[in-house]
Design an enzyme around this catalytic site. Sequence first.
Site, PDB file in Angstrom:
ATOM      1  N   HIS A  50       8.546   4.814 -15.621  1.00 20.76           N
ATOM      2  CA  HIS A  50       8.771   3.590 -14.849  1.00 20.76           C
ATOM      3  C   HIS A  50       7.993   2.383 -15.383  1.00 20.76           C
ATOM      4  CE1 HIS A  50      10.986   6.098 -12.121  1.00 20.76           C
ATOM      5  NE2 HIS A  50       9.938   6.865 -11.915  1.00 20.76           N
TER       6      HIS A  50
ATOM      7  N   ARG B 235      10.873   1.336  -8.005  1.00 18.02           N
ATOM      8  CA  ARG B 235      12.117   0.921  -7.337  1.00 18.02           C
ATOM      9  C   ARG B 235      12.713  -0.382  -7.862  1.00 18.02           C
ATOM     10  NH1 ARG B 235      11.734   1.780  -1.035  1.00 18.02           N
ATOM     11  NH2 ARG B 235      13.953   1.385  -1.301  1.00 18.02           N
TER      12      ARG B 235
ATOM     13  N   PRO C 209       3.143  -3.979  -1.271  1.00 16.72           N
ATOM     14  CA  PRO C 209       1.891  -4.747  -1.330  1.00 16.72           C
ATOM     15  C   PRO C 209       1.944  -6.000  -0.460  1.00 16.72           C
ATOM     16  CG  PRO C 209       2.906  -4.532  -3.511  1.00 16.72           C
ATOM     17  CD  PRO C 209       3.823  -3.890  -2.545  1.00 16.72           C
ATOM     18  N   GLU C 210       0.950  -6.153   0.386  1.00 17.06           N
ATOM     19  CA  GLU C 210       0.847  -7.340   1.240  1.00 17.06           C
ATOM     20  C   GLU C 210      -0.163  -8.301   0.605  1.00 17.06           C
ATOM     21  OE1 GLU C 210       2.162  -7.917   4.438  1.00 17.06           O
ATOM     22  OE2 GLU C 210       3.187  -6.017   4.773  1.00 17.06           O
TER      23      GLU C 210
ATOM     24  N   LYS D  20       2.563 -13.964  -1.784  1.00 17.29           N
ATOM     25  CA  LYS D  20       2.475 -12.657  -2.428  1.00 17.29           C
ATOM     26  C   LYS D  20       2.896 -12.705  -3.898  1.00 17.29           C
ATOM     27  CE  LYS D  20       4.237 -10.743   1.503  1.00 17.29           C
ATOM     28  NZ  LYS D  20       4.872  -9.706   2.341  1.00 17.29           N
TER      29      LYS D  20
ATOM     30  N   ARG E  31      12.544  -6.247  13.216  1.00 23.52           N
ATOM     31  CA  ARG E  31      11.335  -5.685  12.609  1.00 23.52           C
ATOM     32  C   ARG E  31      10.528  -4.976  13.687  1.00 23.52           C
ATOM     33  NH1 ARG E  31       9.860  -7.760   7.592  1.00 23.52           N
ATOM     34  NH2 ARG E  31       8.598  -5.879   7.571  1.00 23.52           N
TER      35      ARG E  31
END
Length: 289
Positions: free
Chosen positions: A106, A125, A2-3, A58, A279
């Site tokens: 999860h 994760r 998520p940005e 964020k 990157r």
Amino acid sequence: MPELPEVEVVKRSLESKIQNLIIKKVKINDSKLRYKVNKYKISKLAGKRIQKIERRSKFLIIKFDRNLFMLIHLGMTGKFFFINKKNRKFKTSFYYDLKDHKNQKHDRLVFFFQKNQKLIYNDVRKFGFIKIFNEKSYDKILHLKNLGPEPLEKNFNSDYFKNYILGRKRTIKDILMDQKCISGLGNIYVNEILFLSKINPKRKVKSINNFEIKKIIKNTKSILKNSIKLGGSSIKDFSSGNGKKGLFQQHFRVYGKEGEKCSNVDCSESILRIKISNRASFFCQRCQK
Ligand SMILES: [Zn+2]
């Protein structure tokens, strides 16, 4: 991952779902997130009313009374699901579908409210985290204290940016990724901003002129605003689980487009992919000078 726009949409969704609700209890199914969830601190939330929900960079910040707040980072795969009084499930952002939530395996934490309403924190994760703080000022919080201005706020402007880059020797790509310069921009958005501003990501900041700085500021704001708008509209019916995921990605102009034709109408170059500070950087060498 998520940005900023995804997190902003989660913030707005949570506002519409849980603001003013009182937490009855919190169930921890798995405390081993990026940082271990503090059971004692989180148990203190019982009986507390959610007063306000904020976003910084964020991070999500859920505020209670007396300077008590919960800091949340969604990491790579953190998602919230809300269950309402009628046991109907809602998602809170557009980067995942309800069908991604097939079982409770999860679900790391569950917040229970009145009338069987629940907020589930699901994280496959486990790179996300949830921490509880009791502080007057965010400056005391390690995660928040060194963050630069919010890209959509007025203090992120040409004068600020000009000042920040003065005397620095790094590339424009690196500077825009630097959270002390501007908070919350990730790799995807920086690639898009530089493409729209027609600036080569390898350029050193000292070669960026005032006109280009203005373009960077303007495009940063417009790209983020647009994404938030698209993301918000794609989850209008939060409970519909189909079709809308990825809508947002269809609007990327350069990110992930290696080998594809440049999307500027007067250009027939292919998009290149290089690495800057490890990157991936996507750009058109003809359009981005
Ligand atoms: Zn081009």
